[in-house]
Write a protein that holds these residues in place. Structure first.
Motif: not given
Length: 361
Positions: A341-356
Motif C-alpha cells: 500500500k502507499t504509505d500515506r504517513a511516510a509521504a506526508k513526512r517526506m513532503a514536510s521535510k522538503r517544503i519549509p
C-alpha cells in the motif's frame, strides 16, 4: 484441517508442531516463515496477533480468534467455488493478514499450497495450473509487463487483488482477460476482505458486493459501517467514505483521513489521484503540508518516470484550480508499506521535510 499439502507433499499436524522443522522449511527463508506460522496456528492458543499495514499511521496490533479466520476462509472459498485439491499460490508476506489468510484458506479448503517468495514478480517460475491466487496491484502490474508472466497470469482461474487501490489503467488492462479477477475490500480488523468486485469479463462491475452474511451501512459522517458477525464480534465503523446503492453494493470514494482542507475546500485526495493517473507516467500520490493562509497545501509526489514541468501542465489542464497542487516534488520512489500500500504517513513526512513552512505576509 489436521494436515496441509505444500507443493504436492502432505504434512500432518504432528510434523508441523514437532521440534524438528518440517521438510519444506529449509527450501527458502519464506518457507521457514511459513513453517513458523503453521506452528503458531496449531498451537493450543485460540487467538492470533495480527498487525495492520500502517498505511495512514502507526501499525496496530489486533487480536483475533482462529475460528474467525476459518469463517473468513469458508466464506471466500464457498463464494468462489473453490474445491478440495485445487492449487493456491502463496506470494504475499506472512507478516500481514493477506498472506496468513492464504494459508488458512489452504487449510480449510484442502488446497495444494504453492509457495513463491513475495517479490514484485511472483510468476517468474513456470508452475502447474494455479486455481486460486491473491496478489497486490504492483505484482499484477509487473506480471503484465513480461510476456511469459502475463501468460501465466491469465491461466490463474480465480485471482483476487487487494492491499491497495487498483489503478484505472491496470483495471483497463485486466478487463478483457479470460480468467475471473476480483478487487477486494476489507482490512485486518475484518480478517481479510468482506466484499469483492469483479473487474474482468462480462460480470465486471464498479461496485463491491458484500460477501454472504455481511451487511453495510453509512455512519453519520458518510463512512462505511460493516456488520460481519462471522468474522468480527461487533460492527466496525471504517474511515472509508462510501456510497451504497439500493441493492446493498457499494463504492469507496476515499478515506476520511485523506481529506485535505485547503482554503476552506474539502479535497478527497484519492479522487484527485484517480483523475491524474491516466495522464501522468509513473505513480501519482498527493499529500499535504501545513500552510499559514490555506490551512493545508496540496503536494504532488511523482517519480523520475515523469517530469515536474510536464506534471504541472497536466494538473493545470485536468484539475480545477482549487485542486491543483501548490508544490510538486520529484522523489526516487513512492513510499510503500510492507504489503504494497502507499504509505500515506511516510509521504506526508517526506513532503514536510522538503517544503519549509512559509511565513505569513
Amino acid at each position: 484441517m489436521e494436515s496441509i499439502t505444500i507443493e504436492g507433499i502432505r504434512y500432518p499436524r504432528e510434523e508441523l508442531v514437532s521440534e524438528t522443522p518440517p521438510r519444506f522449511a529449509t527450501r527458502s527463508p519464506f518457507h521457514h516463515k511459513l513453517s513458523l506460522f503453521l506452528r503458531e496456528w496449531y498451537s493450543p492458543s485460540l487467538l492470533l496477533t495480527l498487525h495492520t499495514s500502517g498505511s495512514t499511521g502507526k501499525p496496530k496490533e489486533i487480536i483475533v480468534r482462529k475460528d474467525q479466520m476459518l469463517q473468513s476462509a469458508a466464506i471466500t472459498c464457498d463464494y468462489l467455488g473453490l474445491k478440495t485439491g485445487d492449487t493456491a499460490l502463496l506470494c504475499l508476506p506472512l507478516e500481514y493478514i493477506a498472506g496468513k489468510m492464504m494459508v488458512v484458506r489452504a487449510l480449510y479448503g484442502g488446497f495444494n499450497l504453492l509457495v513463491a517468495d513475495p517479490s514484485g514478480h511472483p510468476l517468474t517460475e513456470d508452475r502447474q495450473q494455479i486455481n486460486f491466487a491473491a496478489m497486490v496491484p504492483l505484482q499484477v502490474y509487473n506480471s503484465l509487463q513480461r510476456k511469459e508472466e502475463k501468460e501465466r497470469l491469465t491461466r490463474i482461474d480465480r485471482l483476487i487483488i487487494g492491499g491497495g487501490a487498483i489503478d484505472p489503467q491496470l483495471e483497463e488492462a485486466l478487463k478483457d482477460l479470460p480468467n475471473a479477477i476480483y478487487s477486494t475490500y476489507g482490512m485486518t480488523e475484518t480478517v481479510s476482505h468482506i466484499a469483492l468486485r469483479r473487474i474482468s469479463g462480462k460480470e465486471a462491475d464498479d461496485r463491491y458486493t458484500p460477501l454472504p452474511g455481511v451487511q453495510v451501512k453509512l455512519s453519520d459522517e458518510g463512512t462505511l459501517v460493516i456488520n460481519a458477525p462471522r468474522v468480527a464480534d461487533k460492527p466496525l465503523t471504517t474511515n472509508d467514505i462510501a456510497e451504497i446503492g439500493t441493492t446493498g453494493t457499494f463504492r469507496i470514494l476515499g478515506r476520511k483521513d485523506n481529506v485535505v482542507i485547503s482554503g476552506g475546500i474539502k479535497i478527497q485526495i484519492e479522487a484527485v489521484e484517480a483523475t491524474l493517473r491516466p495522464h501522468i507516467d509513473g505513480p501519482v500520490v498527493f499529500t499535504s503540508v501545513p500552510h499559514p493562509k490555506l490551512g493545508e497545501a496540496l503536494v504532488l509526489l511523482i517519480t523520475p518516470a515523469s517530469a515536474i514541468a510536464r506534471a504541472r501542465e497536466i494538473c493545470s489542464r485536468h484539475l480545477p484550480r482549487l485542486q491543483q497542487p501548490l508544490h510538486i516534488l520529484m522523489v526516487e520512489a513512492i513510499p510503500q508499506t510492507g504489503n504494497g500500500k502507499t504509505d500515506r504517513a511516510a509521504a506526508k513526512r517526506m513532503a514536510s521535510k522538503r517544503i519549509p513552512m512559509p511565513g505569513i505576509s
